[in-house]
Design a protein around this motif. Structure first.
Motif, PDB file in Angstrom:
ATOM      1  N   ALA A  21       1.980  14.819  -6.044  1.00 30.30           N
ATOM      2  CA  ALA A  21       2.942  14.201  -5.112  1.00 30.30           C
ATOM      3  C   ALA A  21       2.914  12.681  -5.232  1.00 30.30           C
ATOM      4  O   ALA A  21       3.965  12.024  -5.197  1.00 30.30           O
ATOM      5  N   SER A  22       1.733  12.112  -5.388  1.00 28.95           N
ATOM      6  CA  SER A  22       1.621  10.653  -5.519  1.00 28.95           C
ATOM      7  C   SER A  22       2.251  10.177  -6.822  1.00 28.95           C
ATOM      8  O   SER A  22       2.989   9.176  -6.842  1.00 28.95           O
ATOM      9  N   ALA A  23       1.971  10.873  -7.910  1.00 26.30           N
ATOM     10  CA  ALA A  23       2.559  10.504  -9.200  1.00 26.30           C
ATOM     11  C   ALA A  23       4.074  10.624  -9.162  1.00 26.30           C
ATOM     12  O   ALA A  23       4.786   9.824  -9.786  1.00 26.30           O
ATOM     13  N   GLY A  24       4.567  11.609  -8.412  1.00 27.40           N
ATOM     14  CA  GLY A  24       6.007  11.802  -8.301  1.00 27.40           C
ATOM     15  C   GLY A  24       6.716  10.641  -7.622  1.00 27.40           C
ATOM     16  O   GLY A  24       7.932  10.473  -7.768  1.00 27.40           O
ATOM     17  N   ALA A 305       0.662  11.066   4.027  1.00 26.39           N
ATOM     18  CA  ALA A 305      -0.068  10.021   3.303  1.00 26.39           C
ATOM     19  C   ALA A 305       0.806   9.374   2.236  1.00 26.39           C
ATOM     20  O   ALA A 305       0.861   8.142   2.114  1.00 26.39           O
ATOM     21  N   VAL A 306       1.513  10.204   1.467  1.00 23.53           N
ATOM     22  CA  VAL A 306       2.367   9.668   0.402  1.00 23.53           C
ATOM     23  C   VAL A 306       3.526   8.874   0.996  1.00 23.53           C
ATOM     24  O   VAL A 306       3.871   7.792   0.503  1.00 23.53           O
ATOM     25  N   ASP A 307       4.113   9.376   2.076  1.00 23.37           N
ATOM     26  CA  ASP A 307       5.216   8.647   2.719  1.00 23.37           C
ATOM     27  C   ASP A 307       4.762   7.267   3.197  1.00 23.37           C
ATOM     28  O   ASP A 307       5.474   6.266   3.021  1.00 23.37           O
ATOM     29  N   ALA A 324      -2.827   3.867  10.163  1.00 22.44           N
ATOM     30  CA  ALA A 324      -1.493   4.426  10.404  1.00 22.44           C
ATOM     31  C   ALA A 324      -1.487   5.925  10.122  1.00 22.44           C
ATOM     32  O   ALA A 324      -0.861   6.713  10.848  1.00 22.44           O
ATOM     33  N   TYR A 325      -2.198   6.326   9.089  1.00 27.96           N
ATOM     34  CA  TYR A 325      -2.291   7.756   8.738  1.00 27.96           C
ATOM     35  C   TYR A 325      -3.019   8.525   9.841  1.00 27.96           C
ATOM     36  O   TYR A 325      -2.611   9.630  10.212  1.00 27.96           O
TER      37      TYR A 325
END
Length: 402
Positions: A21-24, A305-307, A324-325
């Motif tokens: 997801a992070s790489a995306g 987390a990714v957002d 924030a997370y």
């Protein structure tokens, strides 16, 4: 020293999906984890999670291994005086073909590994973190193989005993249950009809979840001493015992491997993030296998987390999103953990008023369609029930006028 945007520590389902997801989203990612062993467990992903997996471009590869969960059935398998009626929840009632899908962990992990290997933005490192320096703006990780990794954000996906969590100085609240979960896959003579059946017993849930064809997965929660006896049983005797517990709903049973045993406990981190560290999956929360909540909750961790990382990057800020997370995840994690804990304790309790409340609650869910629909919608996707409330009210008014 090698630098990355994000370092993910842990290569299980949660860690692998976090890396993808992070790489995306255009981040460079280090996925740090030793090669894992076999895993006989399965994972039930609800509709909201399936859509997330699809958005990552993974679902077409995962789907051939998955079995639809079209009906969730709860049967009171206790011998107590006050027993709840059988309750069946059908996905068609809320406009879905299936609540979700049950997926064996082993092929799921294989699909994720193939995607990671084909993703240039992810560097897979077969090692463990030997020393953490998490005090600065950029976490620094010294690996057992001698490498040093610096990242703008560290994602701890390294399980209940999370070294990342410990290094970040984050404490935990734990509850040890007098229970052990036994896990095995089995074949059977009668079709499961995509029905997941959860028997509520005095020692915890006994749950058979569909797999492909005439196969299902079993999670059987018992007392530790019972687990020892069952692990010592011959295969033939165990097949008979499982068929008896299943009330022969699936005909004759044939287990496919030896039972795996997992002591049960619940754990919630006191914080889910700090500075440039966030905790996802069982590094932040763990609870008994009731209600198919585990990885679904973890995927919401990853999505949030990714957002937040994407928003920080867009604003030109460091990826120090820990606080924030923590705020973003707290209500979801705490409410789900408390709900599972309450249901599990209600099964173990011999206190008659508690048994009455549990039986009455299941009876209300079975007999009141609006309440049942609300809970089903909320189960497949948090917030879905509230979003659909105006639509459900319009339908109800329309039926009354007709």
């Amino acid at each position: 020293m090698t630098q990355f945007d994000i370092a993910v520590i842990g290569g299980g389902l949660a860690g692998s999906i976090a890396a993808i997801a992070s790489a995306g989203q255009g981040f460079s990612v280090a996925l740090i984890a030793p090669t894992g062993g076999g895993d006989q467990r399965t994972t039930a992903l609800m509709d909201d999670s399936i859509r997330f997996i699809d958005q990552l471009g993974l679902w077409d590869s995962v789907m051939p291994h998955a079995a639809a969960l079209a009906t969730m059935r709860i049967i009171d398998g206790t011998d107590r005086l006050l027993r709840a009626p059988v309750a069946s929840f059908r996905s068609s009632e809320i406009g879905l073909d299936a609540f979700g899908y049950n997926i064996p962990n082993a092929p799921f992990l294989d699909v994720l590994a193939e995607r990671i290997a084909a993703t240039p933005a992810v560097t897979r490192i077969d090692s463990v973190v030997e020393a953490f320096d998490l005090q600065g703006e950029s976490p620094r990780l010294t690996l057992a193989n001698g490498d040093v990794i610096e990242a703008r954000l560290a994602v701890g996906a390294d399980g209940k005993q999370s070294p990342t969590r410990h290094a970040a100085g984050i404490g935990v609240k734990t509850v040890a249950y007098p229970q052990t979960a036994l896990v095995v896959n089995f074949s059977h003579d009668l079709p499961h009809q995509n029905i997941s059946t959860e028997f509520h017993t005095e020692t915890g849930p006994f749950t058979a979840v569909p797999l492909g064809d005439l196969r299902s997965s079993l999670v059987w929660v018992v007392r530790p001493e019972q687990a020892t006896d069952l692990l010592d049983m011959t295969e033939e005797a165990l097949n008979r015992r499982i068929e008896e517990k299943m009330q022969s709903l699936l005909g004759k049973i044939r287990i496919e491997a030896k039972l795996q045993a997992w002591p049960l406990s619940a754990m919630t981190a006191e914080r889910f993030g700090s500075r440039a560290v966030v905790l996802v999956g069982e590094a932040g929360h763990a609870f008994p296998p009731i209600g198919a909540q585990g990885l679904n909750l973890s995927l919401r961790d990853i999505r949030d987390a990714v957002d937040l990382a994407v928003k920080a990057r867009a604003a030109g800020r460091p990826l120090a999103i820990g606080e924030a997370y923590d705020r973003a995840r707290r209500f979801d994690v705490v409410s789900r953990t408390a709900g599972v804990d309450l249901l599990n304790r209600s099964l173990l309790s011999n206190f008659l008023p508690v048994q009455m409340l549990r039986a009455a609650g299941i009876h209300l869910l079975a007999s009141l369609p609006p309440l049942r629909h609300f809970m089903m919608n909320e189960g497949v996707s948090p917030g879905r029930a509230l979003k659909r409330l105006p639509e459900l009210l319009r339908e109800k008014v329309g039926r009354q006028r007709a």
